[in-house]
Design a protein around this motif. Structure first.
Motif, PDB file in Angstrom:
ATOM      1  N   VAL A  26     -17.544 -52.037  64.801  1.00  0.00           N
ATOM      2  CA  VAL A  26     -18.229 -51.959  63.450  1.00  0.00           C
ATOM      3  C   VAL A  26     -19.542 -52.999  63.401  1.00  0.00           C
ATOM      4  CG1 VAL A  26     -16.840 -54.027  62.622  1.00  0.00           C
ATOM      5  CG2 VAL A  26     -17.557 -52.184  61.011  1.00  0.00           C
ATOM      6  N   VAL A  27     -20.353 -52.179  62.454  1.00  0.00           N
ATOM      7  CA  VAL A  27     -21.651 -52.870  62.388  1.00  0.00           C
ATOM      8  C   VAL A  27     -21.831 -53.289  60.889  1.00  0.00           C
ATOM      9  CG1 VAL A  27     -24.177 -52.587  62.344  1.00  0.00           C
ATOM     10  CG2 VAL A  27     -22.948 -51.730  64.380  1.00  0.00           C
ATOM     11  N   VAL A  28     -22.344 -54.670  60.745  1.00  0.00           N
ATOM     12  CA  VAL A  28     -22.386 -54.983  59.356  1.00  0.00           C
ATOM     13  C   VAL A  28     -24.083 -55.170  59.321  1.00  0.00           C
ATOM     14  CG1 VAL A  28     -22.374 -56.674  57.637  1.00  0.00           C
ATOM     15  CG2 VAL A  28     -20.321 -56.097  59.025  1.00  0.00           C
ATOM     16  N   ILE A  29     -24.765 -54.322  58.424  1.00  0.00           N
ATOM     17  CA  ILE A  29     -26.167 -54.600  58.199  1.00  0.00           C
ATOM     18  C   ILE A  29     -26.316 -55.410  57.147  1.00  0.00           C
ATOM     19  CG2 ILE A  29     -28.387 -53.381  57.504  1.00  0.00           C
ATOM     20  CD1 ILE A  29     -27.347 -52.329  60.282  1.00  0.00           C
ATOM     21  N   VAL A  30     -27.209 -56.427  57.302  1.00  0.00           N
ATOM     22  CA  VAL A  30     -27.514 -57.245  56.182  1.00  0.00           C
ATOM     23  C   VAL A  30     -29.001 -57.616  56.086  1.00  0.00           C
ATOM     24  CG1 VAL A  30     -27.263 -60.018  55.363  1.00  0.00           C
ATOM     25  CG2 VAL A  30     -25.340 -58.777  56.575  1.00  0.00           C
ATOM     26  N   ASP A  31     -29.480 -56.829  54.964  1.00  0.00           N
ATOM     27  CA  ASP A  31     -30.861 -56.946  54.678  1.00  0.00           C
ATOM     28  C   ASP A  31     -30.984 -57.587  53.385  1.00  0.00           C
ATOM     29  OD1 ASP A  31     -33.475 -56.371  53.798  1.00  0.00           O
ATOM     30  OD2 ASP A  31     -33.273 -54.043  54.395  1.00  0.00           O
ATOM     31  N   VAL A  32     -31.316 -58.845  53.351  1.00  0.00           N
ATOM     32  CA  VAL A  32     -31.014 -59.719  52.293  1.00  0.00           C
ATOM     33  C   VAL A  32     -32.380 -59.300  51.220  1.00  0.00           C
ATOM     34  CG1 VAL A  32     -29.857 -61.498  53.567  1.00  0.00           C
ATOM     35  CG2 VAL A  32     -32.477 -61.354  53.284  1.00  0.00           C
ATOM     36  N   LEU A  33     -33.177 -58.684  51.649  1.00  0.00           N
ATOM     37  CA  LEU A  33     -34.476 -58.672  50.460  1.00  0.00           C
ATOM     38  C   LEU A  33     -33.876 -57.588  49.418  1.00  0.00           C
ATOM     39  CD1 LEU A  33     -37.781 -58.877  52.657  1.00  0.00           C
ATOM     40  CD2 LEU A  33     -36.574 -60.440  51.271  1.00  0.00           C
ATOM     41  N   SER A  34     -33.289 -56.519  49.834  1.00  0.00           N
ATOM     42  CA  SER A  34     -32.767 -55.463  48.433  1.00  0.00           C
ATOM     43  C   SER A  34     -31.765 -54.411  49.213  1.00  0.00           C
ATOM     44  CB  SER A  34     -33.924 -55.255  47.905  1.00  0.00           C
ATOM     45  OG  SER A  34     -34.751 -54.191  48.802  1.00  0.00           O
ATOM     46  N   PHE A  35     -31.769 -53.967  50.211  1.00  0.00           N
ATOM     47  CA  PHE A  35     -31.175 -52.750  50.678  1.00  0.00           C
ATOM     48  C   PHE A  35     -29.580 -53.064  50.638  1.00  0.00           C
ATOM     49  CE2 PHE A  35     -28.767 -50.535  53.922  1.00  0.00           C
ATOM     50  CZ  PHE A  35     -29.216 -49.209  53.640  1.00  0.00           C
ATOM     51  N   SER A  36     -29.010 -54.311  51.041  1.00  0.00           N
ATOM     52  CA  SER A  36     -27.721 -54.425  51.129  1.00  0.00           C
ATOM     53  C   SER A  36     -27.142 -54.537  49.721  1.00  0.00           C
ATOM     54  CB  SER A  36     -27.168 -55.757  51.768  1.00  0.00           C
ATOM     55  OG  SER A  36     -27.820 -55.313  53.189  1.00  0.00           O
ATOM     56  N   THR A  37     -27.917 -55.277  48.807  1.00  0.00           N
ATOM     57  CA  THR A  37     -27.535 -55.296  47.448  1.00  0.00           C
ATOM     58  C   THR A  37     -27.692 -54.021  46.757  1.00  0.00           C
ATOM     59  OG1 THR A  37     -28.323 -57.586  47.447  1.00  0.00           O
ATOM     60  CG2 THR A  37     -27.963 -56.825  45.371  1.00  0.00           C
ATOM     61  N   ALA A 124     -19.435 -59.879  50.121  1.00  0.00           N
ATOM     62  CA  ALA A 124     -19.175 -60.681  51.544  1.00  0.00           C
ATOM     63  C   ALA A 124     -17.786 -60.554  51.888  1.00  0.00           C
ATOM     64  CB  ALA A 124     -19.503 -62.122  51.272  1.00  0.00           C
ATOM     65  N   THR A 125     -16.833 -60.760  50.615  1.00  0.00           N
ATOM     66  CA  THR A 125     -15.163 -60.700  50.927  1.00  0.00           C
ATOM     67  C   THR A 125     -14.936 -59.493  51.565  1.00  0.00           C
ATOM     68  OG1 THR A 125     -15.124 -62.636  49.666  1.00  0.00           O
ATOM     69  CG2 THR A 125     -13.063 -61.187  50.050  1.00  0.00           C
ATOM     70  N   ALA A 126     -15.506 -58.569  50.679  1.00  0.00           N
ATOM     71  CA  ALA A 126     -14.959 -57.091  50.965  1.00  0.00           C
ATOM     72  C   ALA A 126     -15.525 -56.401  52.383  1.00  0.00           C
ATOM     73  CB  ALA A 126     -15.536 -56.171  49.740  1.00  0.00           C
ATOM     74  N   VAL A 127     -16.622 -57.054  52.681  1.00  0.00           N
ATOM     75  CA  VAL A 127     -17.256 -56.411  53.816  1.00  0.00           C
ATOM     76  C   VAL A 127     -16.574 -57.123  55.054  1.00  0.00           C
ATOM     77  CG1 VAL A 127     -19.281 -56.841  55.483  1.00  0.00           C
ATOM     78  CG2 VAL A 127     -19.521 -55.777  53.143  1.00  0.00           C
ATOM     79  N   ALA A 128     -16.115 -58.348  54.928  1.00  0.00           N
ATOM     80  CA  ALA A 128     -15.338 -59.036  55.848  1.00  0.00           C
ATOM     81  C   ALA A 128     -13.940 -58.543  56.026  1.00  0.00           C
ATOM     82  CB  ALA A 128     -15.098 -60.646  55.678  1.00  0.00           C
ATOM     83  N   GLY A 130     -13.255 -55.367  55.308  1.00  0.00           N
ATOM     84  CA  GLY A 130     -13.434 -53.958  55.795  1.00  0.00           C
ATOM     85  C   GLY A 130     -13.869 -54.017  57.494  1.00  0.00           C
ATOM     86  N   ALA A 131     -14.737 -54.972  57.651  1.00  0.00           N
ATOM     87  CA  ALA A 131     -14.982 -55.135  59.186  1.00  0.00           C
ATOM     88  C   ALA A 131     -13.777 -55.606  59.785  1.00  0.00           C
ATOM     89  CB  ALA A 131     -15.977 -56.265  59.323  1.00  0.00           C
ATOM     90  N   SER A 132     -12.959 -56.412  59.421  1.00  0.00           N
ATOM     91  CA  SER A 132     -11.704 -56.647  60.236  1.00  0.00           C
ATOM     92  C   SER A 132     -10.657 -55.700  60.436  1.00  0.00           C
ATOM     93  CB  SER A 132     -10.847 -57.815  59.270  1.00  0.00           C
ATOM     94  OG  SER A 132     -11.462 -59.062  59.355  1.00  0.00           O
ATOM     95  N   SER A 133     -10.540 -54.703  59.338  1.00  0.00           N
ATOM     96  CA  SER A 133      -9.815 -53.506  59.426  1.00  0.00           C
ATOM     97  C   SER A 133     -10.338 -52.380  60.296  1.00  0.00           C
ATOM     98  CB  SER A 133      -9.868 -52.862  58.055  1.00  0.00           C
ATOM     99  OG  SER A 133      -8.940 -51.583  57.978  1.00  0.00           O
ATOM    100  N   LEU A 134     -11.775 -52.296  60.249  1.00  0.00           N
ATOM    101  CA  LEU A 134     -12.336 -51.206  61.110  1.00  0.00           C
ATOM    102  C   LEU A 134     -12.537 -51.763  62.444  1.00  0.00           C
ATOM    103  CD1 LEU A 134     -15.238 -50.288  58.482  1.00  0.00           C
ATOM    104  CD2 LEU A 134     -13.221 -48.698  59.657  1.00  0.00           C
ATOM    105  N   GLY A 135     -12.609 -53.224  62.808  1.00  0.00           N
ATOM    106  CA  GLY A 135     -12.829 -53.540  64.038  1.00  0.00           C
ATOM    107  C   GLY A 135     -11.483 -53.811  64.744  1.00  0.00           C
ATOM    108  N   GLY A 136     -10.413 -53.441  64.342  1.00  0.00           N
ATOM    109  CA  GLY A 136      -8.966 -53.483  65.087  1.00  0.00           C
ATOM    110  C   GLY A 136      -8.754 -54.831  65.539  1.00  0.00           C
ATOM    111  N   LEU A 137      -8.639 -55.669  64.549  1.00  0.00           N
ATOM    112  CA  LEU A 137      -8.269 -57.096  64.906  1.00  0.00           C
ATOM    113  C   LEU A 137      -6.970 -57.344  65.046  1.00  0.00           C
ATOM    114  CD1 LEU A 137     -11.031 -58.974  62.523  1.00  0.00           C
ATOM    115  CD2 LEU A 137     -10.917 -58.451  64.913  1.00  0.00           C
ATOM    116  N   TYR A 138      -6.257 -56.287  64.790  1.00  0.00           N
ATOM    117  CA  TYR A 138      -4.748 -56.559  65.193  1.00  0.00           C
ATOM    118  C   TYR A 138      -4.308 -55.444  65.750  1.00  0.00           C
ATOM    119  CZ  TYR A 138      -4.789 -59.218  60.728  1.00  0.00           C
ATOM    120  OH  TYR A 138      -5.286 -60.315  59.724  1.00  0.00           O
ATOM    121  N   ALA A 139      -3.148 -55.914  66.641  1.00  0.00           N
ATOM    122  CA  ALA A 139      -2.650 -54.967  67.702  1.00  0.00           C
ATOM    123  C   ALA A 139      -1.127 -54.924  67.518  1.00  0.00           C
ATOM    124  CB  ALA A 139      -3.002 -55.662  69.224  1.00  0.00           C
TER     125      ALA A 139
END
Length: 139
Positions: A26-37, A124-128, A130-139
């Motif tokens: 999974v990729v998280v794009i953080v563009d703090v100037l405005s895109f991500s918001t 931030a919490t929702a992205v974390a 989502g990334a955990s879920s998409l990233g397969g952190l559980y086996a």
């Protein structure tokens, strides 16, 4: 189910993204100037964002072909949608928005089939989660 220790890597710009894609779940794009918001504000209203590189002349035809509204440059003035999160607060659910930006949109389009999230302080919490879920952190 056992928890697998996640591996988190960071990159900067297009080169950084390209160096990480082959090994990323999974990729998280953080563009703090405005895109991500802007993405967070619009999607929280039920809109769908179609990232598009800033400055390309075919943005309007791309938007038309996708049944989407093309967000305008901020300097265009008026009431139309643009990268300013304020203009996206009242967007109707189901609206498809082509959102050109110099960094966030351009990088988002480069991730290909890798699941991609737009991260900002608002989500931030929702992205974390989502990334955990998409990233397969559980086996």
């Amino acid at each position: 189910m056992r928890r697998i220790q996640p591996r988190v890597d960071f990159g900067w710009g297009l080169r950084g993204l390209q160096s990480l894609l082959a090994t990323s779940d999974v990729v998280v794009i953080v563009d703090v100037l405005s895109f991500s918001t802007a993405v967070d504000v619009a999607t929280s209203r039920g809109a769908r964002i179609l990232p598009f590189p800033y400055g390309h002349t075919d943005a309007e035809s791309y938007a038309r072909s996708r049944g989407a509204v093309l967000a305008q440059p901020r300097l265009a003035g008026g009431e139309q949608l643009n990268l300013s999160p304020e203009t996206l607060k009242a967007v109707a659910s189901g609206t498809r928005i082509v959102l050109p930006s110099p960094n966030g949109s351009r990088l988002s389009r480069e991730t290909g089939a890798v699941p991609t999230l737009a991260g900002c302080l608002r989500n931030a919490t929702a992205v974390a989660q989502g990334a955990s879920s998409l990233g397969g952190l559980y086996a």
